[in-house]
Scaffold this active site. Structure first.
Site, PDB file in Angstrom:
ATOM      1  N   GLU A   1     -12.468  -8.796   8.264  1.00 48.58           N
ATOM      2  CA  GLU A   1     -12.348  -9.030   9.670  1.00 48.58           C
ATOM      3  C   GLU A   1     -13.717  -8.870  10.355  1.00 48.58           C
ATOM      4  O   GLU A   1     -14.629  -8.490   9.650  1.00 48.58           O
ATOM      5  CB  GLU A   1     -11.324  -8.194  10.654  1.00 48.58           C
ATOM      6  CG  GLU A   1     -11.561  -6.692  10.236  1.00 48.58           C
ATOM      7  CD  GLU A   1     -11.232  -5.958  11.457  1.00 48.58           C
ATOM      8  OE1 GLU A   1     -11.892  -6.245  12.561  1.00 48.58           O
ATOM      9  OE2 GLU A   1     -10.485  -4.914  11.349  1.00 48.58           O
TER      10      GLU A   1
ATOM     11  N   LYS B   1      -4.416   3.262  13.615  1.00 49.52           N
ATOM     12  CA  LYS B   1      -5.732   3.975  14.403  1.00 49.52           C
ATOM     13  C   LYS B   1      -5.021   5.102  14.938  1.00 49.52           C
ATOM     14  O   LYS B   1      -3.918   5.083  15.463  1.00 49.52           O
ATOM     15  CB  LYS B   1      -6.206   3.101  15.550  1.00 49.52           C
ATOM     16  CG  LYS B   1      -6.929   1.809  14.537  1.00 49.52           C
ATOM     17  CD  LYS B   1      -7.718   1.004  15.722  1.00 49.52           C
ATOM     18  CE  LYS B   1      -8.478  -0.021  15.040  1.00 49.52           C
ATOM     19  NZ  LYS B   1      -7.761  -1.232  15.111  1.00 49.52           N
TER      20      LYS B   1
END
Length: 304
Positions: free
Chosen positions: A26, A161
Site C-alpha cells: 500500500e 492497529k
C-alpha cells in the site's frame, strides 16, 4: 475496460502473466505513515526484502488519476515528498481521484481492490483498520473490514492497529466470514505488541500451510479475503501497559478536539509516536519488514 484506468508496471505484469509470486504493497504508509525521507527509505527497503525472498513487489497508488500497480523508485520518491498533500484513498474515493486526475495514496481497502484488478493475491501491510473504540456511539468502522469480506486477497499484517477495539474488530470479521490466521501464534497480535487477550481462528506455522488454505478457500468459490496476523519481532515490541495508557489518553484528547473519521488514525498514530519518543515509529518499520518477508514466502508457496 480496466486498461483505460489501470497501469501495471511491465515487470509486475510479466510476473503475473507467468504465474510468478507477486506481493502488493500500500502507499498510505508512505504518504501518511511516516515522515520524509524515512517513508521512502522504508518503502524501498520493503520492496528489496520482497525481492530477497523470491517475489516481485508491486507498490500501489493513484498518480495523476492513473491506477498504478507497481511503482518506479522515482514515483515512490514523488509520493514520499508529497506526503500529506496526497489524498488518503479508500474504496469510495477511487472514482473521484481518477476523475479529477489527482494523486491518491491507497489504504488497505483500496490496495486490495487494485491488487485484485491486477490479479495479485498477497498483500503486505503494517496493520489493518477495524472497529474504533467507542464505535457503539460513533459507528466508526474501517472500510478495510468490508473489503476483507468481499475481495479475494490475503492481507499479511501485525494484527489490527492497537488504537482500535480489537475484540469488536474480530467480532465484525467473524460475522463477515473472514478467517483470521495467526502465523506461529494463538492470539491476535496488537500491532506494537506480540499478543492480546484475543485468540485467532486458526494457528498456521508455515507459509506453505497458509498458501494451501488460501487456495482451498478461493477454489471452492468462498469469496473474501484472509487476515494473516504476524507478530512483531520480539526485540522490537513495546510494553503493552505503556502503549495502552498512551492510547487511552490519545483517544480522550482526540474526542475533546472533535477529531473523527479518516483523520482519527493519523492523529492517534502521531500521538503514540510523540509519547513513545519515536520508539513506536521504529517498531512500525520493523513490523512492516517482518510482514513483507512472510508475504513473499506465502506468495512463493501460492505460486507453486
Amino acid at each position: 475496460m480496466l486498461e483505460q484506468y489501470l497501469d501495471i508496471n511491465p515487470e509486475v505484469a510479466a510476473a503475473i502473466a507467468a504465474g510468478k509470486p507477486v506481493v502488493a504493497l500500500e502507499s498510505t504508509i508512505i504518504s501518511h505513515g511516516m515522515p520524509y525521507p524515512q517513508n521512502v527509505e522504508t518503502a524501498l527497503k520493503v520492496e528489496q526484502i520482497i525481492r530477497d525472498n523470491g517475489a516481485i513487489p508491486a507498490t500501489i497508488a493513484i498518480l495523476k488519476g492513473r491506477l498504478k500497480v507497481g511503482m518506479t523508485h522515482e514515483e515512490i520518491e514523488y509520493l514520499g515528498k508529497a506526503g500529506l498533500d496526497v489524498i488518503k484513498t479508500s474504496r469510495r474515493d477511487i472514482p473521484f481521484i481518477v476523475a479529477k486526475q489527482v494523486d491518491g495514496a491507497t489504504t488497505v481497502a483500496s490496495t486490495m481492490i487494485l491488487a485484485q484488478m491486477a490479479g495479485i493475491k498477497v498483500f503486505a501491510t503494517g496493520g489493518i483498520g477495524g472497529v474504533h473504540r467507542g464505535a457503539q456511539q460513533t459507528f466508526d468502522i474501517s472500510a478495510d473490514l468490508q473489503e476483507l469480506a468481499n475481495t479475494d486477497v490475503a492481507v499479511i499484517c501485525a494484527g489490527a492497529k492497537s488504537i482500535l477495539d480489537i475484540g469488536l474488530t474480530l467480532e465484525y470479521l467473524e460475522t463477515q466470514g473472514v478467517p483470521v490466521i495467526g502465523h506461529q501464534t494463538d492470539t491476535l497480535p496488537a500491532f506494537y505488541t506480540r499478543e492480546s487477550e484475543f485468540g485467532v481462528d486458526y494457528r498456521l506455522d508455515t507459509a506453505e500451510q497458509i498458501a494451501t488454505a488460501m487456495k482451498a478457500k478461493w477454489e471452492m468459490g468462498l469469496k473474501g479475503g484472509v487476515v494473516v496476523a504476524n507478530p512483531i519481532p520480539e526485540e522490537y515490541q513495546l510494553d503493552r501497559a505503556m502503549i495502552d495508557e498512551v492510547i487511552i489518553n490519545a483517544v480522550a484528547e482526540m474526542d475533546s478536539k472533535g477529531i473523527s473519521g479518516k483523520e482519527s488514525t493519523p492523529f492517534l498514530l502521531a500521538k503514540v509516536a510523540e509519547k513513545t519518543e519515536g520508539t513506536s515509529l521504529k517498531a512500525n518499520i520493523e513490523l512492516v519488514f517482518n510482514n513483507a518477508k512472510l508475504a513473499a514466502g506465502i506468495a512463493v508457496e501460492y505460486a507453486k
